[in-house]
Design an enzyme around this catalytic site. Structure first.
Site, PDB file in Angstrom:
ATOM      1  N   GLU A   1       7.766  -1.729   2.276  1.00  0.00           N
ATOM      2  CA  GLU A   1       6.314  -1.937   2.382  1.00  0.00           C
ATOM      3  C   GLU A   1       6.013  -3.264   1.662  1.00  0.00           C
ATOM      4  O   GLU A   1       5.588  -4.225   2.284  1.00  0.00           O
ATOM      5  CB  GLU A   1       5.557  -0.761   1.743  1.00  0.00           C
ATOM      6  CG  GLU A   1       4.031  -0.924   1.752  1.00  0.00           C
ATOM      7  CD  GLU A   1       3.305   0.203   0.996  1.00  0.00           C
ATOM      8  OE1 GLU A   1       3.933   0.906   0.197  1.00  0.00           O
ATOM      9  OE2 GLU A   1       2.071   0.338   1.203  1.00  0.00           O
TER      10      GLU A   1
ATOM     11  N   HIS B   1       9.424   5.906   1.380  1.00  0.00           N
ATOM     12  CA  HIS B   1       8.720   4.637   1.530  1.00  0.00           C
ATOM     13  C   HIS B   1       9.708   3.529   1.190  1.00  0.00           C
ATOM     14  O   HIS B   1      10.346   3.568   0.118  1.00  0.00           O
ATOM     15  CB  HIS B   1       7.540   4.541   0.557  1.00  0.00           C
ATOM     16  CG  HIS B   1       6.319   5.313   0.957  1.00  0.00           C
ATOM     17  ND1 HIS B   1       6.330   6.646   1.194  1.00  0.00           N
ATOM     18  CD2 HIS B   1       5.035   4.899   1.149  1.00  0.00           C
ATOM     19  CE1 HIS B   1       5.102   7.041   1.521  1.00  0.00           C
ATOM     20  NE2 HIS B   1       4.288   6.003   1.497  1.00  0.00           N
TER      21      HIS B   1
ATOM     22  N   HIS C   1       2.695  10.055   8.498  1.00  0.00           N
ATOM     23  CA  HIS C   1       2.581   9.321   7.241  1.00  0.00           C
ATOM     24  C   HIS C   1       1.123   9.344   6.806  1.00  0.00           C
ATOM     25  O   HIS C   1       0.344   8.459   7.135  1.00  0.00           O
ATOM     26  CB  HIS C   1       3.088   7.879   7.435  1.00  0.00           C
ATOM     27  CG  HIS C   1       3.122   7.057   6.184  1.00  0.00           C
ATOM     28  ND1 HIS C   1       3.932   5.939   6.049  1.00  0.00           N
ATOM     29  CD2 HIS C   1       2.463   7.169   5.005  1.00  0.00           C
ATOM     30  CE1 HIS C   1       3.759   5.403   4.858  1.00  0.00           C
ATOM     31  NE2 HIS C   1       2.855   6.130   4.199  1.00  0.00           N
TER      32      HIS C   1
ATOM     33  N   ASP D   1      -1.792   6.608   6.555  1.00  0.00           N
ATOM     34  CA  ASP D   1      -1.457   6.413   5.143  1.00  0.00           C
ATOM     35  C   ASP D   1      -2.492   7.065   4.217  1.00  0.00           C
ATOM     36  O   ASP D   1      -2.290   8.182   3.768  1.00  0.00           O
ATOM     37  CB  ASP D   1      -1.269   4.925   4.826  1.00  0.00           C
ATOM     38  CG  ASP D   1      -0.333   4.660   3.653  1.00  0.00           C
ATOM     39  OD1 ASP D   1       0.260   5.619   3.126  1.00  0.00           O
ATOM     40  OD2 ASP D   1      -0.178   3.475   3.273  1.00  0.00           O
TER      41      ASP D   1
HETATM   42  N1  ADE Z   1       0.887   6.436  -2.211  1.00  0.00           N
HETATM   43  C1  ADE Z   1      -0.176   6.514  -1.402  1.00  0.00           C
HETATM   44  N2  ADE Z   1      -0.170   5.523  -0.513  1.00  0.00           N
HETATM   45  C2  ADE Z   1       0.940   4.785  -0.745  1.00  0.00           C
HETATM   46  C3  ADE Z   1       1.527   3.641  -0.164  1.00  0.00           C
HETATM   47  N3  ADE Z   1       0.951   3.002   0.861  1.00  0.00           N
HETATM   48  N4  ADE Z   1       2.665   3.160  -0.688  1.00  0.00           N
HETATM   49  C4  ADE Z   1       3.241   3.776  -1.722  1.00  0.00           C
HETATM   50  N5  ADE Z   1       2.749   4.854  -2.307  1.00  0.00           N
HETATM   51  C5  ADE Z   1       1.612   5.368  -1.820  1.00  0.00           C
HETATM   52 ZN    ZN Z   2       2.311   5.891   2.234  1.00  0.00          ZN
END
Ligand code: ADE
Ligand code: ZN
Length: 333
Positions: free
Chosen positions: A197, A194, A14, A275
């Site tokens: 989150e 994703h 990721h 990330d």
């Molecule tokens: N694009 C880059 N980082 C991201 C994240 N943490 N969540 C969603 N989109 C992203």
């Molecule tokens: Zn991400």
């Protein structure tokens, strides 16, 4: 401890390649491409990296990505990431890119994908890093735009491993993208997304049941839904967690509050990833180290996390076995 963690053979699953753009490189590329930046210096850029949530980060991240113009830019960006990854003994990297961030500015799909791919080939030859490329659809853009992007990708299908879904989560649930993900699957692309989150557990269910995601990026909010936790554990659906990201974007108040160890202890296939390391203060090894300290991880926990990263990867059986054997030898000392 630091040497042990950095040397641990691991996979990173990721990482957004646009999120590895360090301010120094941003300025170099802005200069060579004649792109105006709203910042005067590298220090000013770093000082602006104070985020309150995902959107406050994305606004700056898309602004920074505007400097990426030529195939060489995408090559340099990816090559720099791989060199950093090699320092953390990353043996396998499955890398996201956001084609729409570039095609919407008139940069051809081919420019981005070719530059990144060439760097991945160089990384394989020079650093021995195995890799794959995952194209993400931006969920704040329309479904039609996602379909157009998939069409642009088809001539380069052989350079792609999977499709993903990223950008502003809340209010942009996975199920809207059902048809485009179904098309991608018919083309033989694997699926990740994703979910959970900032968005609710329902988005994780939909990513699994509607998009057929094979792993969930972040997924930290799964903890709110006991039935979902049971399913993730039973089906061994991996979560690609990104601890520094979650702190910088205020998903958790501090690393000590992060649920990574709780979910690991419940038998979930948890992995540690960076990330957007240029924005969040560290690469994958830094994430492992800081979490280990904040949550008191044992060497056994760290071995499990590294093993999970290979299990959760899309490696072919033979190569996976080879990396797991390498990890076993490392852990046996
Ligand atoms: N694009 C880059 N980082 C991201 C994240 N943490 N969540 C969603 N989109 C992203
Ligand atoms: Zn991400």
């Amino acid at each position: 401890m630091e040497a042990f963690v950095r040397g641990l053979p691991k996979a990173e699953l990721h990482v957004h390649i646009e999120g590895t753009l360090e301010p120094e490189m941003m300025f170099q590329m802005a200069q060579r491409n004649g792109v105006a930046l709203s910042f005067e210096s590298v220090e000013e850029v770093r000082a602006a990296y104070e985020f309150t949530d995902l959107q406050s980060f994305l606004d700056i991240y898309y602004e920074g990505a505007r400097v990426l113009t030529t195939e060489q830019d995408f090559f340099d960006l990816t090559h720099a990431y791989l060199r950093k990854a090699a320092e953390d003994n990353v043996r396998r990297a499955e890398i996201f890119f956001d084609p729409q961030t570039h095609t919407e500015r008139g940069i051809p799909f081919e420019t981005a994908v070719t530059g990144i791919h060439r760097a991945l080939e160089a990384g394989r030859a020079e650093l021995g890093i195995s890799s794959g490329l995952i194209m993400c659809f931006l969920r704040h853009l329309s479904v039609e735009s996602a379909h157009r992007t998939l069409e642009q990708a088809l001539p380069f299908r052989h350079l792609l491993l999977a499709v993903g879904l990223d950008s502003s989560e809340v209010g942009n649930p996975p199920e809207a993208f059902e048809a485009v993900f179904a098309r991608a699957r018919r083309e033989g692309l694997l699926v990740v997304a994703h979910a959970g989150e900032e968005g609710p557990p329902a988005y994780i269910w939909k990513a699994l049941d509607v998009l057929h995601a094979r792993r969930i990026d972040h997924g930290v909010r799964a903890e709110e839904d006991p039935n979902l936790l049971l399913r993730l554990a039973e089906e061994r659906i991996p979560l690609t967690m990104c601890p520094f990201s979650n702190i910088k974007l205020r998903v958790f108040p501090s690393l000590a509050d992060h649920n990574l160890k709780r979910l690991l202890d419940r038998g979930l296939v948890v992995t540690i990833n960076s990330d957007d390391p240029a924005y969040f203060g560290g690469y994958v090894g830094d994430n492992y180290l800081a979490v280990s300290e904040a949550l008191g991880l044992s060497r056994e926990n760290l071995g499990t996390l590294a093993g999970n990263s290979f299990e959760a990867s899309f490696l072919r059986v033979e190569e996976r076995r080879r990396f797991l054997a390498e990890l076993d030898r490392y852990l046996a000392g």
